[in-house]
Write an enzyme that holds these catalytic residues in place. Structure first.
Site, short mmCIF file in Angstrom:
data_model
loop_
_atom_site.label_atom_id
_atom_site.label_comp_id
_atom_site.label_asym_id
_atom_site.label_seq_id
_atom_site.Cartn_x
_atom_site.Cartn_y
_atom_site.Cartn_z
N CYS A 39 -7.40 -4.84 -3.61
CA CYS A 39 -6.82 -5.37 -4.00
C CYS A 39 -5.60 -4.92 -3.87
O CYS A 39 -5.27 -5.88 -3.13
CB CYS A 39 -7.13 -3.99 -5.15
SG CYS A 39 -6.89 -1.96 -4.58
N GLN A 40 -4.44 -5.12 -4.37
CA GLN A 40 -2.93 -4.48 -4.20
C GLN A 40 -3.05 -3.55 -2.88
O GLN A 40 -2.21 -3.69 -1.93
CB GLN A 40 -2.17 -4.15 -5.05
CG GLN A 40 -0.69 -4.79 -4.81
CD GLN A 40 -0.48 -6.25 -4.34
OE1 GLN A 40 -0.55 -7.12 -4.70
NE2 GLN A 40 0.22 -6.13 -2.92
#
Length: 122
Positions: free
Chosen positions: A89-90
Site C-alpha cells: 500500500c502507501q
C-alpha cells in the site's frame, strides 16, 4: 470496586495493543529492498496493491494488480490460495490489514511490504 474497574480497563488496553502490533503467524514482513529481490524472482507469487485506484494510477510498481482494501473481501476469489500473495500500500498499514484479512480468508503464504510505496525506490 474502582480498582477492579481500572484493572479491567488496563487489561483491555493491553489486549488491544497486543492484537494491533504483534505479528500474525503466517504473515511475513519485508522492506522495500527485500521486495526488489522478490520482484527479480516473481515465480509463483501474486502481487497486490491495496491502495485506491487514484493512488495506484498515480504511481505503482509494474506487475502489481490493484485490488483496493475495501474491495478485497469481494475480490479475494481472483487470487489463488495455492500461491504466495505479496501485498503493498502507501505506508504499510493498509497492506498489514489486508494481510490479516487474507489470513482470515484462508490464505497461507502472505508477505506484507513494510513502508509501502513511500519507501520504494526503483
Amino acid at each position: 470496586m474502582g480498582t477492579v474497574f481500572n484493572l479491567i480497563i488496563l487489561g483491555f488496553i493491553v489486549w488491544f495493543l497486543y492484537q494491533r502490533f504483534v505479528p500474525v503467524k503466517g504473515i511475513k514482513n519485508i522492506n522495500a529492498a527485500e521486495l526488489k529481490a522478490v520482484l527479480n524472482n516473481k515465480g509463483n507469487k501474486q502481487l497486490i496493491d491495496v491502495r485506491t485506484p487514484n493512488e495506484y494510477r498515480g504511481n505503482h510498481i509494474k506487475d502489481f494488480k490493484n485490488i483496493p482494501l475495501n474491495e478485497l473481501g469481494k475480490r479475494a476469489q481472483e487470487l489463488s490460495k495455492d500461491k504466495e500473495v505479496v501485498v503493498i500500500c502507501q505506508s504499510g498499514m493498509r497492506s498489514s490489514n489486508a494481510s490479516k484479512a487474507l489470513k482470515k480468508l484462508g490464505f497461507n503464504e502472505i508477505t506484507n511490504v513494510k513502508g509501502g510505496m513511500s519507501s520504494w525506490r526503483e
